[in-house]
Design a protein around this motif. Structure first.
Motif, PDB file in Angstrom:
ATOM      1  N   ALA A 135      11.402 -24.727  30.610  1.00 45.99           N
ATOM      2  CA  ALA A 135      10.372 -24.817  31.654  1.00 45.99           C
ATOM      3  C   ALA A 135      10.286 -23.540  32.479  1.00 45.99           C
ATOM      4  O   ALA A 135       9.255 -23.260  33.100  1.00 45.99           O
ATOM      5  CB  ALA A 135      10.650 -26.018  32.568  1.00 45.99           C
ATOM      6  N   ALA A 136      11.357 -22.752  32.474  1.00 52.23           N
ATOM      7  CA  ALA A 136      11.377 -21.503  33.245  1.00 52.23           C
ATOM      8  C   ALA A 136      10.629 -20.372  32.541  1.00 52.23           C
ATOM      9  O   ALA A 136      10.531 -19.276  33.075  1.00 52.23           O
ATOM     10  CB  ALA A 136      12.818 -21.081  33.502  1.00 52.23           C
ATOM     11  N   ARG A 137      10.095 -20.649  31.350  1.00 49.38           N
ATOM     12  CA  ARG A 137       9.380 -19.642  30.574  1.00 49.38           C
ATOM     13  C   ARG A 137      10.240 -18.380  30.398  1.00 49.38           C
ATOM     14  O   ARG A 137       9.928 -17.316  30.923  1.00 49.38           O
ATOM     15  CB  ARG A 137       8.043 -19.314  31.224  1.00 49.38           C
ATOM     16  CG  ARG A 137       7.106 -20.527  31.277  1.00 49.38           C
ATOM     17  CD  ARG A 137       5.776 -20.241  31.972  1.00 49.38           C
ATOM     18  NE  ARG A 137       5.061 -19.159  31.350  1.00 49.38           N
ATOM     19  CZ  ARG A 137       4.678 -18.052  32.012  1.00 49.38           C
ATOM     20  NH1 ARG A 137       4.927 -17.907  33.292  1.00 49.38           N
ATOM     21  NH2 ARG A 137       4.025 -17.099  31.385  1.00 49.38           N
ATOM     22  N   PRO A 138      11.340 -18.510  29.645  1.00 44.40           N
ATOM     23  CA  PRO A 138      12.264 -17.381  29.502  1.00 44.40           C
ATOM     24  C   PRO A 138      11.683 -16.173  28.781  1.00 44.40           C
ATOM     25  O   PRO A 138      12.293 -15.110  28.785  1.00 44.40           O
ATOM     26  CB  PRO A 138      13.434 -17.991  28.701  1.00 44.40           C
ATOM     27  CG  PRO A 138      12.842 -19.175  28.004  1.00 44.40           C
ATOM     28  CD  PRO A 138      11.775 -19.701  28.914  1.00 44.40           C
ATOM     29  N   ASP A 139      10.484 -16.320  28.176  1.00 46.26           N
ATOM     30  CA  ASP A 139       9.850 -15.172  27.521  1.00 46.26           C
ATOM     31  C   ASP A 139       8.859 -14.461  28.437  1.00 46.26           C
ATOM     32  O   ASP A 139       8.164 -13.538  28.007  1.00 46.26           O
ATOM     33  CB  ASP A 139       9.158 -15.620  26.225  1.00 46.26           C
ATOM     34  CG  ASP A 139      10.169 -16.095  25.187  1.00 46.26           C
ATOM     35  OD1 ASP A 139      11.244 -15.470  25.093  1.00 46.26           O
ATOM     36  OD2 ASP A 139       9.900 -17.090  24.499  1.00 46.26           O
ATOM     37  N   ALA A 140       8.791 -14.880  29.710  1.00 46.05           N
ATOM     38  CA  ALA A 140       7.937 -14.198  30.692  1.00 46.05           C
ATOM     39  C   ALA A 140       8.569 -12.849  31.052  1.00 46.05           C
ATOM     40  O   ALA A 140       9.598 -12.464  30.488  1.00 46.05           O
ATOM     41  CB  ALA A 140       7.771 -15.079  31.929  1.00 46.05           C
TER      42      ALA A 140
END
Length: 199
Positions: free
Chosen positions: A81-86
């Motif tokens: 949910a933290a969008r680690p690919d951002a």
């Protein structure tokens, strides 16, 4: 595969899932305060009929097993949910905040996960470690981390910082503030600017 295991693989109905979550949340609260709590103490704390608890979980070990798996799923979901690919710096902060919330809310189960050999939990934690390794590589490539830094060591230091911050979270610390402290300590360290010059 037994009927019980086949049933365990099926998705739970919404009302059943709510009941299971209620039981697990109550078990987490009780066990965080008293890891030796009995099945009867856990059943009393749930606020649902004791027969319902025993129907869902025949033994204390079965309840602990599901609690471990549940916490691991919350942990992996929080990282996703933290969008680690951002953007690496944004992702690093958001992953840290999300993980701290899970480690605070599920402290007993998360501590148990590391030592009980639960296969699903082990798999999910391995996936999270791989995601974290990718995030740290991208952070290095983006210049957030020094090019000469030992990434394995840096990740282990990061995990240690999260572990310490999670203790403060259990005591009432704010996850966002703690995440800021963890990321700031990781990226800036504790030394004063130019501190080595005076050594």
């Amino acid at each position: 595969m037994t009927v019980q295991k086949q049933q365990a693989k099926r998705p739970l109905r919404a009302d059943t899932e709510r009941t299971v979550r209620t039981i697990l949340e109550a078990a987490e609260r009780v066990l965080a305060a008293n890891p030796a709590a009995t099945m009867e103490q856990l059943a009393r704390a749930t606020g649902v009929a004791r027969t319902t608890v025993h129907r869902r979980f025949a033994t204390r070990e079965a309840l602990l097993d599901e609690l471990t798996g549940w916490a691991a799923r919350q942990f992996a979901g929080a990282v996703d949910a933290a969008r680690p690919d951002a953007a690496p710096l944004v992702a690093l902060y958001q992953v840290t905040a999300n993980v701290l919330r899970v480690k605070t809310d599920w402290s007993f189960a998360m501590n148990r996960t590391a030592e009980d050999g639960h296969p699903e939990a082990a798999r999910l934690h391995a996936e999270v470690r791989a995601t974290c390794a990718r995030l740290f590589r991208r952070a290095q490539e983006a210049g957030v981390l020094r090019p000469d830094i030992d990434l394995d060591w840096t990740r282990r230091v990061y995990y240690g910082l999260i572990h310490e911050a999670a203790k403060e979270g259990v005591e009432g610390g704010d996850a966002d503030a703690l995440a800021t402290r963890v990321v700031d300590t990781l990226l800036r360290g504790a030394g004063a600017p130019g501190g080595l010059a005076g050594a």
